[in-house]
Design an enzyme around this catalytic site. Sequence first.
Site, mmCIF file in Angstrom:
data_model
loop_
_atom_site.group_PDB
_atom_site.id
_atom_site.type_symbol
_atom_site.label_atom_id
_atom_site.label_comp_id
_atom_site.label_asym_id
_atom_site.label_seq_id
_atom_site.Cartn_x
_atom_site.Cartn_y
_atom_site.Cartn_z
ATOM 1 N N TYR A 164 0.831 -1.206 0.000
ATOM 2 C CA TYR A 164 0.000 0.000 0.000
ATOM 3 C C TYR A 164 0.868 1.261 0.000
ATOM 4 C CZ TYR A 164 -3.637 3.237 1.721
ATOM 5 O OH TYR A 164 -4.520 4.281 1.885
ATOM 6 N N LYS A 168 0.992 4.059 -2.917
ATOM 7 C CA LYS A 168 0.543 5.426 -2.648
ATOM 8 C C LYS A 168 1.638 6.460 -2.870
ATOM 9 C CE LYS A 168 -3.816 4.998 -1.746
ATOM 10 N NZ LYS A 168 -4.755 5.443 -2.804
#
Length: 303
Positions: A164, A168
Amino acid sequence: MKLLEGKAVLVTGAGGGIGRDFALAMAAAGAKVLVNDIGTSVKGEGRDAGPAQKVADEIRALGGTAVANTDSVAEWEPANRIVQAAIDAFGRLDVVVNNAGILRDRFFFNMSVEEWRAVIDVHLNGSFYVSRAAAPHFKSQESGCYIHMTSTSGLVGNLGQANYAAAKLGVAALSKSIALDMAKYQVRSNCISPFAWSRMIGSIPTETEDQRARVEKLKAMETAKIAPLAVFLASESARDITGQIFAVRANEIFLMSQSRPLRSVHRAEGWTPETIGAHAIPALRAHFYALERSQDVFSWDPL
């Protein structure tokens, strides 16, 4: 005249949480909204057309204009169908909000290749696919706006989220590249890093006292608090704002830093490994970043 009157907006992952709030707020500001969501679990499992349709129905019940779409952002051809669906429905596209996301949290040393790929595919590849599909339309009309969702998990750091965090931080770089490449076409691109209690955040472990305290703080941060910034960035009032990273935490709005040199050292005769250890590192060490997580940096209670 409403702030987004006449604009057509595409919001991915808009079947719930932050994405739903974005869709409702954009519609309330006068935009026509394509509500995209494939209706999966937080981990990206299953499929349900219900969430996207429900949000589209909500908007229409309030007097707005909306259509639902259930194509996946994680593949090139379906991502193109999302963009085309908006153009077919509204005759144009003005704003893309890349909000769709899943989580597959696990410590790096236990993370499977599938867990890595699944998260990268939705967050990073998905943001590229949808943005790229919209680019020819934005270029030809010489206007357009991208709003991408990033996270302090990537901008600052967090435990158990290598997939993640990497995705991001990649989204932030993608946004900056889009802003640079499309500036001459009057197309802008910005990021929002949200702090809010949502279905995705609800999967954070609460096994320790520190984790439980953090979750309680997050519960106080409503997803609807993120939407006003997104509406503003989508509007003509923000036509000169591009390449920026904002964070929203309850009633606080932050402008986040971007990587720049902190300090340099110079040696006329060049460096050896030994002189680097003896001179360069001691001179630079005071400016090293601590091994911090986002909750270490944002340590005070939300306002």
